[in-house]
Write a protein that holds these residues in place. Sequence first.
Motif, mmCIF file in Angstrom:
data_model
loop_
_atom_site.group_PDB
_atom_site.id
_atom_site.type_symbol
_atom_site.label_atom_id
_atom_site.label_comp_id
_atom_site.label_asym_id
_atom_site.label_seq_id
_atom_site.Cartn_x
_atom_site.Cartn_y
_atom_site.Cartn_z
ATOM 1 N N ASN A 1 32.283 -17.279 3.889
ATOM 2 C CA ASN A 1 32.365 -16.841 2.499
ATOM 3 C C ASN A 1 31.224 -17.483 1.727
ATOM 4 N N ALA A 2 30.420 -16.674 1.049
ATOM 5 C CA ALA A 2 29.208 -17.171 0.385
ATOM 6 C C ALA A 2 29.480 -17.720 -1.011
ATOM 7 N N ASN A 3 30.686 -17.534 -1.511
ATOM 8 C CA ASN A 3 30.994 -17.933 -2.892
ATOM 9 C C ASN A 3 29.896 -17.444 -3.837
ATOM 10 N N ALA B 1 34.445 -22.804 -10.385
ATOM 11 C CA ALA B 1 35.636 -23.634 -10.153
ATOM 12 C C ALA B 1 35.698 -24.089 -8.691
ATOM 13 N N ALA B 2 35.294 -23.188 -7.789
ATOM 14 C CA ALA B 2 35.342 -23.519 -6.356
ATOM 15 C C ALA B 2 34.320 -24.603 -6.014
ATOM 16 N N VAL C 1 30.461 -13.556 3.382
ATOM 17 C CA VAL C 1 30.674 -12.401 2.521
ATOM 18 C C VAL C 1 30.394 -12.752 1.061
ATOM 19 N N ILE C 2 29.789 -11.805 0.340
ATOM 20 C CA ILE C 2 29.548 -11.946 -1.095
ATOM 21 C C ILE C 2 30.713 -11.314 -1.846
ATOM 22 N N LEU D 1 36.299 -17.827 -3.043
ATOM 23 C CA LEU D 1 36.404 -18.824 -1.966
ATOM 24 C C LEU D 1 37.567 -19.759 -2.288
ATOM 25 N N ASP D 2 38.469 -19.908 -1.347
ATOM 26 C CA ASP D 2 39.613 -20.795 -1.564
ATOM 27 C C ASP D 2 39.221 -22.225 -1.214
#
Lengths: 413, 413
Positions: free
Chosen positions: A85-87, A96-97, A123-124, A128-129
């Motif tokens: 995950n690209a955040n 925030a992430a 992924v864009i 992101l968790d």
Amino acid sequence: MSASVSPLAPKSYPEMPLVRGVRMATAAAGIKYKGRTDVLLMVFDKPAAVAGVFTKSKCPSAPVDFCRSNLSHGVARAVVVNSGNANAFTGIKGKAATALTAKSASEAVGCGENEVYLASTGVIGEPLDATKFAGVLGDMNKTATGDFWQEAAKAIMTTDTYPKVATRTAKIGGVKVTINGIAKGAGMIAPDMATMLSFVVTDADISSSVLQSMLSAGVEPSFNSMTVDSDTSTSDTLMLFATGAASADGQKQIADANDPALASFREALNALLKDLAIQVARDGEGATKMLEITVTGAESDAAAKTIALSIANSPLVKTAAAGEDANWGRIVMAVGKAGEAADRDKLAIWFGDIRVAVNGERDPGYSEEAASAVMKGQDIPVKVELGLGSGKATVWTCDLTKEYVAINGDYRS
Amino acid sequence: MSASVSPLAPKSYPEMPLVRGVRMATAAAGIKYKGRTDVLLMVFDKPAAVAGVFTKSKCPSAPVDFCRSNLSHGVARAVVVNSGNANAFTGIKGKAATALTAKSASEAVGCGENEVYLASTGVIGEPLDATKFAGVLGDMNKTATGDFWQEAAKAIMTTDTYPKVATRTAKIGGVKVTINGIAKGAGMIAPDMATMLSFVVTDADISSSVLQSMLSAGVEPSFNSMTVDSDTSTSDTLMLFATGAASADGQKQIADANDPALASFREALNALLKDLAIQVARDGEGATKMLEITVTGAESDAAAKTIALSIANSPLVKTAAAGEDANWGRIVMAVGKAGEAADRDKLAIWFGDIRVAVNGERDPGYSEEAASAVMKGQDIPVKVELGLGSGKATVWTCDLTKEYVAINGDYRS
């Protein structure tokens, strides 16, 4: 991570020596992938000098924003890298992430949040968790070890088919220092930057401003001279850290970029950057051939590079390479569209050692057989002489295959 | 000429009316293809006004050089177009071939060599045997007829899967005039120009300078707003001829580009150019989808067009379209790499009527199902709102498929 390894992968990997002052650990945080590591923690127990070069995208990822903002601080204690995950393009959730990840890392390592650097790839547009990092970073810091470069390179892979590592040594004032680097990237690869993520660490004692100066110069003939598909990531990140551990051997800190004692180090760093950049190009999605494109005789080095990249990014040149077709007419096309000065009737073109065109037309001694033999190789050198000046440049790219279309036609789903 | 017709081909072709003052014939000169026509002769029995727009390639073909040089003369009597060989990058042989073709045409038609226009399309770098024209042009002039537009469009095809024709009517000072056009092109298609070859003829009586003014303006929102693969041909040629036959109906010659009597004609011409340009984009090599990309809210129209073309030329956007993947993250990537002003957190993106992203993140009401439904269609509208200004632009492109790679991996052999 692809099922099969690129035919252009290195035949062997170097033994990666220790770099004093850095420890690493990986974990499977379950960001996206199952059954593999997807997060890397690098820890500098003593503050390391730091430099970075980032994507020129006008829509950079949240981690790129975060790193840029911390860079002025000039000191690094921890690096957190995740794959899957690209955040990127995640709005306020993205910020925030990064804040939460930095907080988790600072607590795990015991440092300031502005001494943390972050990179995310994958992924864009998907949030992101970052809570997934909180649970793993503390343990990672406890188990982190210096002998972990291959594993680190593996944890940051996405569509890469092989991990990318490189190592060099140099001398500064008679003291031996080591430089190790890892990189990932296989698609969405283009200047500037050419890799999605790369992290280089040395035990040399060099100030942040000198590191930045060397890195900014070194990226041009390496990562910024190769392209897979002309697409530029929102996350491209190249960072260079100096732990300074070599000071224990008597290496005096370098704080002046013009210090002649840097010569060996600069040469080794540039060689390492080029090594990593070419490894990335050779892992271009679907690649079966590597093209090294050299343009000489341009009006300037910059013009030569523009023309070389026009050739390297041409879908028609790249599909011809995939088809092992010595279609030099498409090279002419790509020279012509680049917009830089060119004189059709002064052009000469070589595939390998075979001159296929000269004085604006097919070489009188042209042999389809000889040209085709070059195209059947895995590595295809292409040379264009413009006959106008002394500007020159070399860039690297790969061919464009059906497999590239397949990989990118269903990457997200 | 491909074996199968593009799924994006027009469902029906217009009846092409006569345009008084032009006659056409085709022949099979055996330039490269067997069993099909490969040369087109257009004859203007009375001198026609003429305008042209050509490739911006720095390495243009010999016929482009030839046309540019004749254009200042301002009068056309004959046009010779061949497919199979582009006569590009053929050195002094190329110039000899254009000279010989012009001589043959001038003898066949009975006009000056500077009243002849030439265009060639096909392989680059192979000498063109112009002696093949000498034997056919005389007979072609004898048999040339006005009712021949479909056949003309077919003779100039290379990798096209269907012929491209369009027709419009307009009024100038109450007198009805007709505009007919043909085009070819399927690969190596990009601004500027976007078609390899297009020829438009009207029976209106309009001066060459006014034609040129209208053509230069009309090419921007049409041929220069579409791209198949970002590669620019060395041969791109768009020509507009006015036979002036409508003067017999009382149409007074237009010699001022600002003449209000031109309004209807200009509108019809622009519609025809757009019609032909879209037909070319829809015949993109290997295309299965058509993308109409609209960018609004940019700092300027030029910035909007740069961003729209960055999206249209992105291999990752185009492969996602091929895979029917609503991968809007790649749209963000392409916006970011364009280099024009963009604010990540103000971006909004639509596929069809489905807004997938807003305020720099995924739309809160995002439905993968709804977005995917748009991607399954043959025509995919993509809209990007930048939220910065009032600049806007629309461009057209097609998807990037394995078939494109197959067509171009063995085109020459």
